[in-house]
Design a protein around this motif. Structure first.
Motif, PDB file in Angstrom:
ATOM      1  N   GLU A 233       4.883  12.741 -17.274  1.00 16.36           N
ATOM      2  CA  GLU A 233       5.968  13.431 -17.972  1.00 16.36           C
ATOM      3  C   GLU A 233       6.918  14.114 -16.990  1.00 16.36           C
ATOM      4  N   GLU A 234       6.365  14.628 -15.901  1.00 16.58           N
ATOM      5  CA  GLU A 234       7.174  15.358 -14.926  1.00 16.58           C
ATOM      6  C   GLU A 234       7.791  14.442 -13.867  1.00 16.58           C
ATOM      7  N   GLY A 235       7.273  13.203 -13.753  1.00 17.39           N
ATOM      8  CA  GLY A 235       7.744  12.312 -12.705  1.00 17.39           C
ATOM      9  C   GLY A 235       7.342  12.786 -11.324  1.00 17.39           C
ATOM     10  N   SER A 236       6.167  13.431 -11.231  1.00 18.02           N
ATOM     11  CA  SER A 236       5.693  14.002  -9.975  1.00 18.02           C
ATOM     12  C   SER A 236       4.486  13.210  -9.490  1.00 18.02           C
ATOM     13  N   TYR A 237       4.615  12.553  -8.325  1.00 14.22           N
ATOM     14  CA  TYR A 237       3.563  11.679  -7.816  1.00 14.22           C
ATOM     15  C   TYR A 237       3.267  11.963  -6.339  1.00 14.22           C
ATOM     16  N   PRO A 238       2.803  13.157  -5.992  1.00 16.36           N
ATOM     17  CA  PRO A 238       2.564  13.470  -4.575  1.00 16.36           C
ATOM     18  C   PRO A 238       1.515  12.542  -3.971  1.00 16.36           C
ATOM     19  N   GLY A 239       1.768  12.108  -2.744  1.00 18.03           N
ATOM     20  CA  GLY A 239       0.866  11.169  -2.085  1.00 18.03           C
ATOM     21  C   GLY A 239      -0.086  11.814  -1.103  1.00 18.03           C
ATOM     22  N   ASP A 240      -0.383  13.089  -1.281  1.00 21.88           N
ATOM     23  CA  ASP A 240      -1.231  13.816  -0.332  1.00 21.88           C
ATOM     24  C   ASP A 240      -2.607  13.176  -0.170  1.00 21.88           C
ATOM     25  N   LEU A 241      -3.167  12.686  -1.287  1.00 19.79           N
ATOM     26  CA  LEU A 241      -4.532  12.161  -1.247  1.00 19.79           C
ATOM     27  C   LEU A 241      -4.573  10.636  -1.226  1.00 19.79           C
ATOM     28  N   GLY A 242      -3.448  10.006  -1.129  1.00 18.20           N
ATOM     29  CA  GLY A 242      -3.404   8.539  -1.110  1.00 18.20           C
ATOM     30  C   GLY A 242      -2.044   8.061  -1.573  1.00 18.20           C
ATOM     31  N   THR A 243      -1.465   7.148  -0.813  1.00 16.49           N
ATOM     32  CA  THR A 243      -0.120   6.681  -1.124  1.00 16.49           C
ATOM     33  C   THR A 243      -0.139   5.309  -1.771  1.00 16.49           C
ATOM     34  N   LEU A 244       0.989   4.947  -2.342  1.00 20.82           N
ATOM     35  CA  LEU A 244       1.139   3.632  -2.959  1.00 20.82           C
ATOM     36  C   LEU A 244       0.992   2.532  -1.910  1.00 20.82           C
ATOM     37  N   GLU A 245       1.492   2.784  -0.711  1.00 22.23           N
ATOM     38  CA  GLU A 245       1.352   1.793   0.355  1.00 22.23           C
ATOM     39  C   GLU A 245      -0.123   1.541   0.679  1.00 22.23           C
ATOM     40  N   MET A 246      -0.941   2.583   0.635  1.00 23.18           N
ATOM     41  CA  MET A 246      -2.378   2.406   0.848  1.00 23.18           C
ATOM     42  C   MET A 246      -2.983   1.565  -0.274  1.00 23.18           C
ATOM     43  N   ASN A 247      -2.523   1.786  -1.511  1.00 22.48           N
ATOM     44  CA  ASN A 247      -3.035   1.020  -2.642  1.00 22.48           C
ATOM     45  C   ASN A 247      -2.617  -0.451  -2.557  1.00 22.48           C
ATOM     46  N   ILE A 248      -1.442  -0.702  -2.012  1.00 19.51           N
ATOM     47  CA  ILE A 248      -1.009  -2.092  -1.832  1.00 19.51           C
ATOM     48  C   ILE A 248      -1.983  -2.832  -0.931  1.00 19.51           C
ATOM     49  N   ASN A 249      -2.494  -2.144   0.069  1.00 15.91           N
ATOM     50  CA  ASN A 249      -3.481  -2.756   0.943  1.00 15.91           C
ATOM     51  C   ASN A 249      -4.702  -3.213   0.144  1.00 15.91           C
ATOM     52  N   ALA A 250      -5.177  -2.349  -0.774  1.00 14.96           N
ATOM     53  CA  ALA A 250      -6.337  -2.693  -1.604  1.00 14.96           C
ATOM     54  C   ALA A 250      -6.010  -3.846  -2.550  1.00 14.96           C
ATOM     55  N   LEU A 251      -4.810  -3.830  -3.135  1.00 15.84           N
ATOM     56  CA  LEU A 251      -4.422  -4.897  -4.057  1.00 15.84           C
ATOM     57  C   LEU A 251      -4.290  -6.241  -3.346  1.00 15.84           C
ATOM     58  N   GLU A 252      -3.834  -6.206  -2.113  1.00 15.24           N
ATOM     59  CA  GLU A 252      -3.781  -7.440  -1.329  1.00 15.24           C
ATOM     60  C   GLU A 252      -5.182  -7.984  -1.090  1.00 15.24           C
ATOM     61  N   HIS A 253      -6.131  -7.093  -0.811  1.00 18.13           N
ATOM     62  CA  HIS A 253      -7.503  -7.516  -0.576  1.00 18.13           C
ATOM     63  C   HIS A 253      -8.103  -8.137  -1.840  1.00 18.13           C
ATOM     64  N   ILE A 254      -7.807  -7.528  -2.992  1.00 16.05           N
ATOM     65  CA  ILE A 254      -8.321  -8.072  -4.255  1.00 16.05           C
ATOM     66  C   ILE A 254      -7.754  -9.463  -4.495  1.00 16.05           C
ATOM     67  N   THR A 255      -6.464  -9.630  -4.238  1.00 19.78           N
ATOM     68  CA  THR A 255      -5.823 -10.927  -4.460  1.00 19.78           C
ATOM     69  C   THR A 255      -6.402 -11.982  -3.525  1.00 19.78           C
ATOM     70  N   ARG A 256      -6.568 -11.631  -2.252  1.00 21.68           N
ATOM     71  CA  ARG A 256      -7.104 -12.589  -1.292  1.00 21.68           C
ATOM     72  C   ARG A 256      -8.559 -12.927  -1.585  1.00 21.68           C
ATOM     73  N   THR A 257      -9.343 -11.918  -1.989  1.00 24.63           N
ATOM     74  CA  THR A 257     -10.743 -12.160  -2.329  1.00 24.63           C
ATOM     75  C   THR A 257     -10.847 -13.097  -3.529  1.00 24.63           C
ATOM     76  N   SER A 258      -9.974 -12.905  -4.513  1.00 28.32           N
ATOM     77  CA  SER A 258      -9.979 -13.787  -5.686  1.00 28.32           C
ATOM     78  C   SER A 258      -9.779 -15.232  -5.263  1.00 28.32           C
ATOM     79  N   THR A 259      -8.815 -15.459  -4.378  1.00 28.29           N
ATOM     80  CA  THR A 259      -8.545 -16.811  -3.896  1.00 28.29           C
ATOM     81  C   THR A 259      -9.744 -17.368  -3.136  1.00 28.29           C
ATOM     82  N   GLU A 260     -10.348 -16.549  -2.263  1.00 20.34           N
ATOM     83  CA  GLU A 260     -11.511 -16.987  -1.495  1.00 20.34           C
ATOM     84  C   GLU A 260     -12.682 -17.351  -2.404  1.00 20.34           C
ATOM     85  N   GLN A 261     -12.854 -16.582  -3.491  1.00 20.10           N
ATOM     86  CA  GLN A 261     -13.985 -16.799  -4.395  1.00 20.10           C
ATOM     87  C   GLN A 261     -13.712 -17.893  -5.423  1.00 20.10           C
TER      88      GLN A 261
END
Length: 311
Positions: A233-261
């Motif tokens: 509601e506030e549009g407030s997304y502080p990245g102190d404990l983890g950023t979107l760029e860090m999450n992209i790294n995890a999403l890339e791993h999930i995508t690559r693992t899916s292909t490998e499996q």
């Protein structure tokens, strides 16, 4: 299913139009709770078990509506509702119709206008439990439309589940229903896809499920959930404990693992693409909730295509 009669004085006459799996259960619960119950179905034979338990079978929709204080419609779609109620004509005037059909917000508004033109008192609704839980404690039903109609019939509606009134906007029940179902399907697909990854490695899916839900439910739906809604509601997304760029790294791993499996990767790839759009908006240093702004932007663009094209 509960087999006792409800306490209290309300024993409104109820009509159920449509005896699919949900309609049949609605009729059964009302019969169990002592309501005079009239039923109608295009295939009359489906009503026979209910008639044996005390329901009255109407020969026509007009007859069913005329017999009821509250007519509950439980059909496949709004078009079917309009089609079967159409012949009732002036017989709808002053009658209360509760439509538990699924569809879209625009269809709900059109149906309410259609019913209003015929003088009906109309509520739109949604059933948020499977047939086996209708009438049980905690079963949730959503309703929207005129408050006075809901208040007048609340006791009757409470006979089959916890009635949650959402507001006068008649489309609210189907809109909330859609949002809740989207959460259900997205969560279910996430679990199914994750289980397929484990299965592809020859590991027991049951062991994974025990671990997954023991971790997932408290993490996603714990005390912090209310704070997350406030952040949206506030549009407030502080990245102190983890950023979107860090999450992209995890999403890339999930995508690559899916292909490998050898598991289809469309689902994680879509999640990755959404996160990448948020980063492209300059939100890479914010937390994952910033993806919400991608959805909000697309919704605004759909509502105002001309302004979107001008950007």
């Amino acid at each position: 299913m509960t087999d006792h009669l409800e306490t209290g004085h309300d024993r409104a006459n109820v009509a159920i139009l449509g005896l699919g799996p949900m309609g049949r259960v609605l009729a059964e619960v009302y019969l169990n709770r002592g309501h005079p119950t009239t039923v109608w179905n295009r295939t009359a034979a489906k009503a026979e078990p209910l008639v044996a338990r005390g329901a009255r079978l109407a020969a026509s929709v007009e007859e069913a509506v005329a017999a009821a204080d509250v007519t509950i419609v439980c059909l496949n779609d709004y078009a079917s509702t309009a089609r079967i109620l159409g012949p009732v004509g002036d017989g709808l005037r002053g009658r209360t119709v509760v439509n538990l059909t699924s569809g879209t917000p625009s269809e709900a508004r059109e149906m309410a206008a259609w019913a209003g033109e015929r003088g009906a008192r109309y509520l739109d609704g949604a059933i948020m439990v499977p047939p086996t839980l209708v009438g049980e404690p905690g079963s949730v039903f959503l309703y929207s439309g005129p408050r006075e109609v809901f208040d007048e019939h609340r006791a009757t509606l409470a006979g089959v589940g916890d009635p949650r009134y959402l507001g006068a906007g008649v489309e609210l029940a189907v809109l909330y229903n859609t949002g809740l179902l989207e959460m259900m399907y997205a969560t279910m697909n996430g679990w199914l896809h994750a289980s397929a990854l484990i299965d592809a490695a020859g590991l027991p899916v049951g062991d994974f499920a025990e671990l997954a839900f023991g971790w997932f439910v408290p993490m996603m739906f714990g005390p912090s959930t209310a704070g997350q809604a406030a952040a949206l509601e506030e549009g407030s997304y502080p990245g102190d404990l983890g950023t979107l760029e860090m999450n992209i790294n995890a999403l890339e791993h999930i995508t690559r693992t899916s292909t490998e499996q050898g598991v289809p990767a469309e689902q994680p790839r879509l999640m990755l693409e959404l996160a990448e759009r948020a980063v492209a908006q300059g939100r890479g240093g914010q937390n994952y909730l910033a993806v919400y702004e991608v959805f909000k932007k697309r919704a605004a663009d759909a509502a105002h295509p001309a302004s979107s094209m001008s950007r």
